[in-house]
Write a protein that holds these residues in place. Structure first.
Motif, PDB file in Angstrom:
ATOM      1  N   GLU A  84       0.838  -1.208   0.000  1.00 60.02           N
ATOM      2  CA  GLU A  84       0.000   0.000   0.000  1.00 60.02           C
ATOM      3  C   GLU A  84       0.868   1.250   0.000  1.00 60.02           C
ATOM      4  N   THR A  85       1.869   1.272   0.868  1.00 58.24           N
ATOM      5  CA  THR A  85       2.782   2.424   0.934  1.00 58.24           C
ATOM      6  C   THR A  85       3.597   2.549  -0.344  1.00 58.24           C
ATOM      7  N   ALA A  86       4.013   1.412  -0.880  1.00 61.72           N
ATOM      8  CA  ALA A  86       4.838   1.430  -2.090  1.00 61.72           C
ATOM      9  C   ALA A  86       4.087   1.974  -3.293  1.00 61.72           C
ATOM     10  N   LEU A  87       2.767   1.964  -3.250  1.00 60.64           N
ATOM     11  CA  LEU A  87       1.966   2.447  -4.377  1.00 60.64           C
ATOM     12  C   LEU A  87       1.433   3.858  -4.172  1.00 60.64           C
ATOM     13  N   ALA A  88       1.941   4.568  -3.178  1.00 63.11           N
ATOM     14  CA  ALA A  88       1.458   5.928  -2.915  1.00 63.11           C
ATOM     15  C   ALA A  88       1.711   6.866  -4.100  1.00 63.11           C
ATOM     16  N   TRP A  89       2.663   6.530  -4.970  1.00 63.15           N
ATOM     17  CA  TRP A  89       2.915   7.359  -6.156  1.00 63.15           C
ATOM     18  C   TRP A  89       1.682   7.481  -7.043  1.00 63.15           C
ATOM     19  N   MET A  90       0.778   6.497  -6.973  1.00 60.71           N
ATOM     20  CA  MET A  90      -0.405   6.527  -7.830  1.00 60.71           C
ATOM     21  C   MET A  90      -1.389   7.628  -7.437  1.00 60.71           C
ATOM     22  N   HIS A  91      -1.245   8.182  -6.225  1.00 61.44           N
ATOM     23  CA  HIS A  91      -2.151   9.241  -5.781  1.00 61.44           C
ATOM     24  C   HIS A  91      -2.111  10.454  -6.701  1.00 61.44           C
ATOM     25  N   LEU A  92      -0.949  10.738  -7.271  1.00 59.93           N
ATOM     26  CA  LEU A  92      -0.768  11.989  -8.017  1.00 59.93           C
ATOM     27  C   LEU A  92      -0.520  11.773  -9.507  1.00 59.93           C
ATOM     28  N   VAL A  93      -0.841  10.584  -9.995  1.00 61.37           N
ATOM     29  CA  VAL A  93      -0.654  10.300 -11.415  1.00 61.37           C
ATOM     30  C   VAL A  93      -1.948  10.601 -12.179  1.00 61.37           C
ATOM     31  N   ASP A  94      -1.791  11.150 -13.381  1.00 58.18           N
ATOM     32  CA  ASP A  94      -2.908  11.342 -14.299  1.00 58.18           C
ATOM     33  C   ASP A  94      -2.918  10.190 -15.303  1.00 58.18           C
ATOM     34  N   TRP A  95      -4.120   9.807 -15.721  1.00 59.20           N
ATOM     35  CA  TRP A  95      -4.272   8.622 -16.567  1.00 59.20           C
ATOM     36  C   TRP A  95      -5.115   8.937 -17.797  1.00 59.20           C
ATOM     37  N   ARG A  96      -4.872   8.193 -18.854  1.00 59.47           N
ATOM     38  CA  ARG A  96      -5.687   8.300 -20.064  1.00 59.47           C
ATOM     39  C   ARG A  96      -6.226   6.927 -20.448  1.00 59.47           C
ATOM     40  N   TYR A  97      -7.561   6.834 -20.509  1.00 60.82           N
ATOM     41  CA  TYR A  97      -8.240   5.674 -21.078  1.00 60.82           C
ATOM     42  C   TYR A  97      -8.653   6.054 -22.490  1.00 60.82           C
ATOM     43  N   GLN A  98      -8.477   5.143 -23.435  1.00 62.65           N
ATOM     44  CA  GLN A  98      -8.936   5.422 -24.792  1.00 62.65           C
ATOM     45  C   GLN A  98      -9.329   4.133 -25.506  1.00 62.65           C
ATOM     46  N   THR A  99     -10.252   4.295 -26.440  1.00 63.84           N
ATOM     47  CA  THR A  99     -10.698   3.171 -27.249  1.00 63.84           C
ATOM     48  C   THR A  99     -11.179   3.700 -28.588  1.00 63.84           C
ATOM     49  N   THR A 100     -11.289   2.805 -29.551  1.00 67.65           N
ATOM     50  CA  THR A 100     -11.891   3.108 -30.844  1.00 67.65           C
ATOM     51  C   THR A 100     -13.092   2.200 -31.028  1.00 67.65           C
ATOM     52  N   PHE A 101     -14.201   2.785 -31.431  1.00 65.53           N
ATOM     53  CA  PHE A 101     -15.406   1.987 -31.652  1.00 65.53           C
ATOM     54  C   PHE A 101     -16.011   2.347 -33.002  1.00 65.53           C
ATOM     55  N   THR A 102     -16.734   1.401 -33.543  1.00 67.29           N
ATOM     56  CA  THR A 102     -17.388   1.601 -34.832  1.00 67.29           C
ATOM     57  C   THR A 102     -18.846   1.977 -34.608  1.00 67.29           C
ATOM     58  N   ALA A 103     -19.295   2.999 -35.333  1.00 63.33           N
ATOM     59  CA  ALA A 103     -20.678   3.446 -35.188  1.00 63.33           C
ATOM     60  C   ALA A 103     -21.124   4.098 -36.492  1.00 63.33           C
ATOM     61  N   THR A 104     -22.400   4.362 -36.553  1.00 68.46           N
ATOM     62  CA  THR A 104     -22.955   5.123 -37.670  1.00 68.46           C
ATOM     63  C   THR A 104     -23.301   6.517 -37.192  1.00 68.46           C
ATOM     64  N   ALA A 105     -23.189   7.467 -38.065  1.00 66.52           N
ATOM     65  CA  ALA A 105     -23.500   8.849 -37.718  1.00 66.52           C
ATOM     66  C   ALA A 105     -24.988   8.991 -37.433  1.00 66.52           C
ATOM     67  N   ALA A 106     -25.340  10.040 -36.720  1.00 69.99           N
ATOM     68  CA  ALA A 106     -26.741  10.289 -36.385  1.00 69.99           C
ATOM     69  C   ALA A 106     -27.532  10.624 -37.637  1.00 69.99           C
ATOM     70  N   ALA A 107     -28.691  10.011 -37.768  1.00 68.11           N
ATOM     71  CA  ALA A 107     -29.597  10.338 -38.861  1.00 68.11           C
ATOM     72  C   ALA A 107     -30.318  11.642 -38.556  1.00 68.11           C
ATOM     73  N   ASP A 108     -30.981  12.174 -39.542  1.00 75.04           N
ATOM     74  CA  ASP A 108     -31.751  13.407 -39.339  1.00 75.04           C
ATOM     75  C   ASP A 108     -32.777  13.196 -38.231  1.00 75.04           C
ATOM     76  N   GLY A 109     -32.781  14.111 -37.273  1.00 69.63           N
ATOM     77  CA  GLY A 109     -33.741  14.026 -36.177  1.00 69.63           C
ATOM     78  C   GLY A 109     -33.389  13.020 -35.107  1.00 69.63           C
ATOM     79  N   GLU A 110     -32.259  12.345 -35.252  1.00 75.29           N
ATOM     80  CA  GLU A 110     -31.874  11.340 -34.273  1.00 75.29           C
ATOM     81  C   GLU A 110     -30.930  11.950 -33.242  1.00 75.29           C
ATOM     82  N   HIS A 111     -31.199  11.647 -32.001  1.00 74.99           N
ATOM     83  CA  HIS A 111     -30.328  12.078 -30.904  1.00 74.99           C
ATOM     84  C   HIS A 111     -29.342  10.968 -30.598  1.00 74.99           C
ATOM     85  N   LEU A 112     -28.132  11.371 -30.242  1.00 74.90           N
ATOM     86  CA  LEU A 112     -27.068  10.416 -29.953  1.00 74.90           C
ATOM     87  C   LEU A 112     -26.368  10.891 -28.693  1.00 74.90           C
ATOM     88  N   ASP A 113     -26.472  10.088 -27.627  1.00 71.98           N
ATOM     89  CA  ASP A 113     -25.915  10.471 -26.325  1.00 71.98           C
ATOM     90  C   ASP A 113     -24.815   9.504 -25.923  1.00 71.98           C
TER      91      ASP A 113
END
Length: 846
Positions: free
Chosen positions: A59-88
């Motif tokens: 637990e003490t050895a991992l105290a460095w993680m308190h002040l680290v910034d992280w990036r999660y990222q992914t790529t996904f396949t989708a279709t664009a919103a159609a006319d009048g369609e909401h996308l949230d």
């Protein structure tokens, strides 16, 4: 609505902060596979990049993680919103300070772990591949910045946990590790809709005086920008047949421009949901369908509900102010425990694990769990499990042991999370009380905060204005109280002076009893008769196998750094020794100290519970601190972080049994109190006798007829002949009614003249475990089989069984892995038997 879950293909990397040099190539310059839901800790564990934070000094050895910034990222396949369609783009939970970017455009920023977020991305989603990034900033760094802007407020621990809306115990507690997680800790998805979607659904369930159940399904709709140019939508609520009732359906049409509606269902003669021990807990499948007038389904919502009423009686009486919970008009003595997150790494908690833990609460004869304010609003799984099993839930708002600023940005976040979670939890029959927070009213008055605050806000308006207003608006079917401890009628001050009632006043509302653990002996529980004890407890170490898994063998001493890292209480070991000394022999070997402190924990808490129960209905509840642990640690828990029951667990089972005999002082005179928390009267002849440690009678046996009504307590005066021993160190008082027994000691266990070799033991293998037969030649107190010392996954059916001379008891140890013939043979030796069968008698060997 079409929903696309976005849980695959995620990677993680560090983007800043004190990453160790040896890990920089793997974390700063490369991506690590990531699980969503998940956290940086669990991902790095899976990748083998960090050691288990629950073991050794990690637990003490991992105290460095308190002040680290992280990036999660992914790529996904989708279709664009159609006319009048909401996308949230919907995130059910982000931990905690996040910037969300889609295809290079920032769509939102968050700073609250306890709520969800919905972002309109209709103009950003493209045909084909889309790139989603979640940047997570150090919550500790963010909290420090907020503190600099609006001034840090007092709190119980060093980190500024009260300046960011993140699980408070993430930052360490007196039983929990300081592991400040970061991650996408709940689900994420893409939602497509056109005409409308279900923005919020709140089923409010009531029962009329004639027994008719009423379900008012309150619906808030998200409507399209061009809603006026579309047709009506239809809301259909349906309650499926079951438990003796038929289907019930009701429909409401919502015209263009409207965004709220209520669908009402009536169920004559609705079967009632009762807490465990008071009746059945039937649940009914409720569905809500959002559709078009031509029958197209746009979206559905499903939950289970139960019919019951809940009231909290705080009507002043001749003692003070009661705090009595009633369900369906029946006053209930609360037999409960406080609940903390069951694993500090939250995304590892499964429904199966929650079922095991709630079943342990039931096995200990509990009927309520209090979700404590320094943790989380639990998942639907937790409340579903409690609904099914009839376990009541007391729910804190998530503020604990600190002054909380009322300025922005904190106020708005507090309001948003409260609104979301009050609405989310309305379907659950098990939820019986909303509570403003933990120890904050008390802290303001007694912990030196007022001087530090210098007139700044500290959260009082949350407890007295914001939260009660939200509950009254969104969930008026349940009571609310301002805090715990809390005295109804309390105000922060009156005309600049003292409050009307102290928030921890024993005669008014709820009380926390921590003097016992912190400063005085557990016998002083009897100095107060609280109206409701919502926190009290005593520490003990975890099971031996849990302890030895978490620290190395060489560290099995009270003073080792590894042991002390897994003992978070201030002066915890000193308090364990001080609490032990008046009652049990002081052991020298660590192995004996481990057992003896566990036993003293069990004795202390059982002592308090029996005192509280003996004063029903004046005292209306006992919620021990605590049921569970979130990692392997010496703590107040009855079930340790590896899910093993401690001796305290079995003491709770005995103390919370429906029927109990206990000897309590009344005006200084020992009195037998017959506690009957059962639906039927308890009638019979109480047999009372005084015997010595060899079983020899000391005086005449007496019998007293009793007829104790259901849900009541009866006092039986005891004669001087029974309560005046000739030799307090060799005699006990035995009271028996049916199969319930009380063995009352006239001296502390350490002063009794007991034979350390009082019991004979035989061990034999059976399918799925083994049987331990114990027989007593002389008085044997609190005989226990330490099952995990036989086999790591072993669980014994009972502990703390006291035997009179000539009696025997069979303990059954179950094991999923079984017990080898070699181990059974080994347990036939006296040395091995002594290591797994313990008692008060064996403490004399320490």
């Amino acid at each position: 609505m079409i929903s696309q879950t976005l849980h695959t293909g995620w990677t993680l990397r560090a983007t800043g902060g004190p990453v160790p040099t040896e890990l920089a190539p793997r974390l700063l310059d490369a991506d690590v596979p990531a699980q969503v839901p998940g956290t940086a800790h669990t991902d790095l564990l899976d990748a083998g990049l960090i050691p288990d934070p629950y073991l050794d000094l990690n637990e003490t050895a991992l105290a460095w993680m308190h002040l680290v910034d992280w990036r999660y990222q992914t790529t996904f396949t989708a279709t664009a919103a159609a006319d009048g369609e909401h996308l949230d783009l919907v995130f059910d939970g982000l931990d905690t300070v996040a910037t969300v970017t889609l295809n290079g455009t920032v769509v939102g920023r968050t700073a609250n772990q306890h709520r969800g977020y919905r972002f309109d991305v209709a103009g950003l989603v493209v045909e084909g591949e889309n790139h989603l990034v979640v940047d997570l900033r150090s919550a500790l760094a963010h909290a420090r910045e907020v503190a600099d802007e609006i001034v840090l407020r007092p709190r119980a621990y060093d980190h500024p946990f009260n300046m960011v809306r993140k699980m408070a115990c993430s930052f360490g507690w007196d039983w929990g590790p300081d592991l400040q997680t970061a991650g996408i800790w709940k689900g994420v998805r893409l939602e497509r809709w056109t005409l409308a979607h279900l923005q919020q659904v709140r089923p409010l369930v009531t029962v009329g005086p004639d027994g008719t159940g009423h379900v008012d399904v309150h619906v808030d709709l998200g409507r399209g920008v061009d809603d006026r140019h579309h047709g009506d939508v239809v809301l259909t609520a349906a309650l499926a047949a079951g438990h003796g009732i038929g289907d019930h359906v009701a429909t409401v049409t919502v015209t263009p421009g409207e965004s709220t509606a209520v669908v009402h269902l009536e169920v004559p003669g609705a079967p009632l949901w009762w807490p465990v021990g008071y009746g059945e807990h039937p649940l009914f499948d409720l569905s809500l369908t959002l559709g078009t007038t031509d029958g197209e389904t746009l979206q559905t919502y499903e939950r289970r509900i139960g019919f019951r009423t809940v009231e909290l009686d705080t009507t002043p009486d001749d003692v003070g102010t009661p705090f009595t919970i009633s369900v369906n008009g029946q006053a209930v003595f609360v037999k409960g425990a406080n609940w903390i997150p069951d694993d500090h790494l939250l995304t590892r908690i499964t429904r199966d694990r929650l079922e095991r833990r709630v079943d342990q609460a039931l096995d200990a004869n509990m009927n309520l769990l209090r979700v404590w304010g320094g943790g989380i609003y639990e998942t639907e799984d937790f409340y579903d499990v409690c609904d099914e099993r009839g376990v009541m839930v007391w729910q804190d708002f998530l503020l604990a042991c600190a002054a909380y600023p009322e300025e922005e940005p904190v106020w708005s976040e507090m309001e948003a999370e409260a609104r979301e979670n009050v609405a989310r939890l309305t379907p659950h029959a098990s939820l019986v009380l909303w509570n403003g927070g933990n120890e904050n009213l008390w802290g303001y008055l007694d912990w030196g905060w007022q001087q530090d605050l210098e007139g700044r806000t500290w959260g009082f308006r949350y407890y007295t204005e914001l939260f009660p207003a939200i509950v009254a608006e969104l969930d008026p079917t349940r009571p609310y109280c301002d805090g715990s401890p809390y005295s109804p009628g309390y105000s922060a001050e009156v005309d600049g002076g003292a409050p009307t009632f102290h928030p921890n006043d024993a005669d008014h509302g709820t009380r926390h009893e921590w003097e016992v653990w912190n400063r005085v002996d557990y016998t002083t529980y009897r100095d107060q008769v609280p109206r409701f004890s919502s926190e009290f407890g005593f520490q003990g170490p975890p099971a031996w196998t849990t302890l030895t898994r978490s620290i190395p063998e060489a560290a099995l001493t009270k003073e080792s750094p590894e042991f002390l890292l897994h003992q978070k209480a201030a002066d915890g070991n000193l308090k364990l020794d001080r609490g032990l000394e008046p009652h049990l022999p002081t052991p020298s070997a660590f192995d004996d100290w481990h057992w003896t402190t566990q036993l003293n924990q069990a004795h202390a808490v059982q002592y308090g519970i029996e005192h509280y129960r003996s004063y029903w209905p004046r005292t209306a509840g006992s919620i021990v601190w605590q049921l569970n642990d979130c990692w392997p640690v010496t703590s107040w828990a009855a079930v340790d972080g590896d899910e093993r029951p401690k001796p305290l667990f079995y003491a709770l089972r005995h103390a919370y049994a429906d029927r109990l005999l206990t000897v309590q002082p009344r005006e200084g005179v020992p009195t037998l109190v017959v506690v009957n928390d059962h639906a039927e009267a308890w009638e019979g002849e109480v047999t009372l006798r005084r015997v010595d440690v060899t079983g020899a009678a000391q005086g005449e046996t007496e019998q007293v007829s009793v007829a104790v009504p259901a849900r009541s307590v009866h006092e039986v005066p005891l004669s001087a002949a029974l309560t005046t021993p000739g030799d307090a160190t060799r005699e006990v008082l035995v009271a028996e009614l049916d199969d319930v027994r009380e063995i009352h000691l006239f001296a502390e266990p350490k002063d009794l003249v007991l034979d350390p070799a009082a019991v004979d033991v035989e061990v034999r293998a059976v399918d799925g475990g083994l049987v331990v037969d114990v027989s007593a030649a002389t008085l044997a107190l609190d005989v226990s089989v330490l099952a995990d010392r036989i086999v790591p996954d072993g669980v014994v059916d009972d502990m703390l069984v006291s035997l009179l001379p000539g009696e025997s008891h069979t303990f059954v140890v179950s094991s999923g892995t079984g017990v080898s013939a070699e181990r059974v043979a080994e347990l036939g030796t006296p040395e091995s038997v002594a290591s797994v069968v313990r008692s008060v008698n064996s403490c004399a060997r320490s």
